[in-house]
Design a protein around this motif. Structure first.
Motif, short mmCIF file in Angstrom:
data_model
loop_
_atom_site.label_atom_id
_atom_site.label_comp_id
_atom_site.label_asym_id
_atom_site.label_seq_id
_atom_site.Cartn_x
_atom_site.Cartn_y
_atom_site.Cartn_z
N LEU A 1 0.87 -1.17 0.00
CA LEU A 1 0.00 0.00 0.00
C LEU A 1 0.91 1.22 0.00
N ILE A 2 1.08 1.83 -1.14
CA ILE A 2 1.95 3.00 -1.27
C ILE A 2 1.26 4.18 -0.59
N THR A 3 1.97 4.80 0.35
CA THR A 3 1.36 5.78 1.24
C THR A 3 1.97 7.17 1.05
N ALA A 4 1.12 8.18 1.04
CA ALA A 4 1.57 9.57 1.02
C ALA A 4 1.38 10.16 2.41
N MET A 5 2.28 11.03 2.82
CA MET A 5 2.15 11.72 4.10
C MET A 5 1.20 12.91 3.91
N ILE B 1 -3.09 7.35 2.86
CA ILE B 1 -2.43 8.53 3.41
C ILE B 1 -2.28 8.32 4.91
N ALA B 2 -1.17 8.78 5.46
CA ALA B 2 -0.87 8.60 6.88
C ALA B 2 -0.26 9.88 7.43
N GLY B 3 0.11 9.83 8.71
CA GLY B 3 0.66 11.00 9.37
C GLY B 3 -0.40 11.67 10.23
N PRO B 4 -0.15 12.90 10.66
CA PRO B 4 -1.08 13.59 11.56
C PRO B 4 -2.44 13.81 10.92
N GLU B 5 -3.45 13.18 11.48
CA GLU B 5 -4.79 13.22 10.90
C GLU B 5 -5.51 14.52 11.21
#
Length: 371
Positions: free
Chosen positions: A154-158, A184-188
């Motif tokens: 799962l290719i993820t963007a911040m 997408i990941a990081g601070p939600e």
């Protein structure tokens, strides 16, 4: 339920570890063996807070158990620091797959953000290739050990950077070469999926599936944006969808619940919730309901018919495995084999695979639980 020194437990006399399992929410940089961090850290001159593997594992677990997603995410500074070379990425990915196979996982999706692993000079494409090499090495090693497993990226963007469209195009470019979806990941909180609408529109135009971290550190608006702006087919965590449920009355074991429109949409469309019980406790995602696993709305969501799945999120930070997460749920909510099978079937149905391959997974799960 006692969990033995190998992390296994029994339900109805059956080893949970030996049951076929599906892992949908598992971060590559959250699943490093502490010994690997120590060894790779020494090679790159990384200043570790604890020098030995056992002590480092304990330190990471304690740092992660803060009740804050922001503090929880800081532990990733260590893991990403040793994942900046082709060799480091390949080794970590290989061990990731080996550890899943050892835990009885037959299909997994590994999410990771290539943009965080180019500090050593790798291009985005080279980083993805390095991880894919490791995945394939891990699959081959598992096969030699008599275990069958398949793992997709799962290719993820911040979500707080401005590279989402670039990463979305990277993911599509590797379709058929290891990439099965986008995240997408990081601070939600403060960084809704709507900020990345151009990336999600591109992915939709390419018919490329997305799962979106939502309903963990932010509430219903984040989930709504994941579905509307992110075109999400699954919700990364999604636990706070329970905020759109109102318990009207209780009579013994009978609970009358009123659904909000958003919760009803998620339930009725069987949008999988990638719930991670231990992590949800650590990051404070369930603080509205309490601070113990028994307070987690997991069982409420399950009993109401949501497509709940069980995940680890970050094995190293939570010092856990999929077997352990299932054992904790059995202990807390008195689930039986039929319940554990339901969780795996939900995950198989939600996997980012062609329908024929999902049906094969469902058959493997049914056969494994029957045995």
């Amino acid at each position: 339920m006692p969990i033995d020194q190998n992390g296994d437990a029994l339900v109805e006399g059956v080893s949970i570890r030996r049951l076929p399992k599906i892992s949908l929410h598992d971060h590559l940089d959250g699943a490093l063996r502490p010994a690997t961090i120590v060894e790779l850290g020494d090679a790159v001159g990384l200043d570790l807070p604890v020098a030995d593997a056992d002590g480092l594992g304990t330190w990471i677990g304690e740092q992660s158990d803060s009740g804050s997603l922001v503090e929880y995410l800081k532990t990733f500074d260590l893991t990403t620091a040793v994942m900046q070379t082709r060799e480091g990425l390949t080794r970590v990915a290989r061990e990731f797959v080996e550890d899943l196979a050892e835990d009885g996982v037959i299909y997994g999706e590994v999410r990771w953000a290539p943009e965080q692993h180019v500090g050593g000079g790798l291009s985005l494409e080279e980083a993805v290739e390095a991880v894919q090499d490791g995945i394939e090495e891990g699959e081959d090693a598992a096969e030699r050990a008599g275990r069958d497993i398949r793992v997709g990226q799962l290719i993820t963007a911040m979500r707080h950077t401005d590279r989402s469209l670039e990463i979305a195009k990277l993911a599509v470019a590797f379709r058929g070469r290891g990439a099965v979806g986008f995240d997408i990941a990081g601070p939600e909180d403060g960084f809704p999926p709507s900020r990345l609408r151009d990336a999600f529109e591109y992915l939709a135009s390419e018919f490329f599936p997305t799962t979106v971290h939502a309903g963990e550190a932010a509430g219903l608006d984040s989930i709504r944006s994941a579905l509307v702006d992110g075109r999400a087919l699954r919700l990364g965590h999604g636990v706070r969808i329970a905020e759109d449920l109102e318990v009207v009355s209780r009579a013994g074991e009978e609970v009358l619940v009123q659904f909000g429109d958003l919760a009803r949409w998620v339930r009725d469309r069987e949008i999988p919730l990638e719930l991670s019980p231990s992590s949800n406790l650590q990051t404070g995602a369930i603080e509205r309901w309490g601070t113990e696993l028994g307070d987690h709305p997991f069982d409420l969501l399950y009993q109401l018919g949501f497509a709940v799945t069980v995940n680890v999120d970050n094995r190293t930070m939570s010092r856990t495995s999929l077997t352990r997460e299932l054992a904790l749920l059995v202990e807390t909510f008195e689930y039986d084999l039929a319940d554990l099978e339901a969780f795996q079937l939900n995950a198989a149905a939600g996997a980012f695979l062609p329908v024929e391959e999902r049906e094969e997974l469902i058959e493997l799960i049914a056969d494994g639980f029957d045995r």
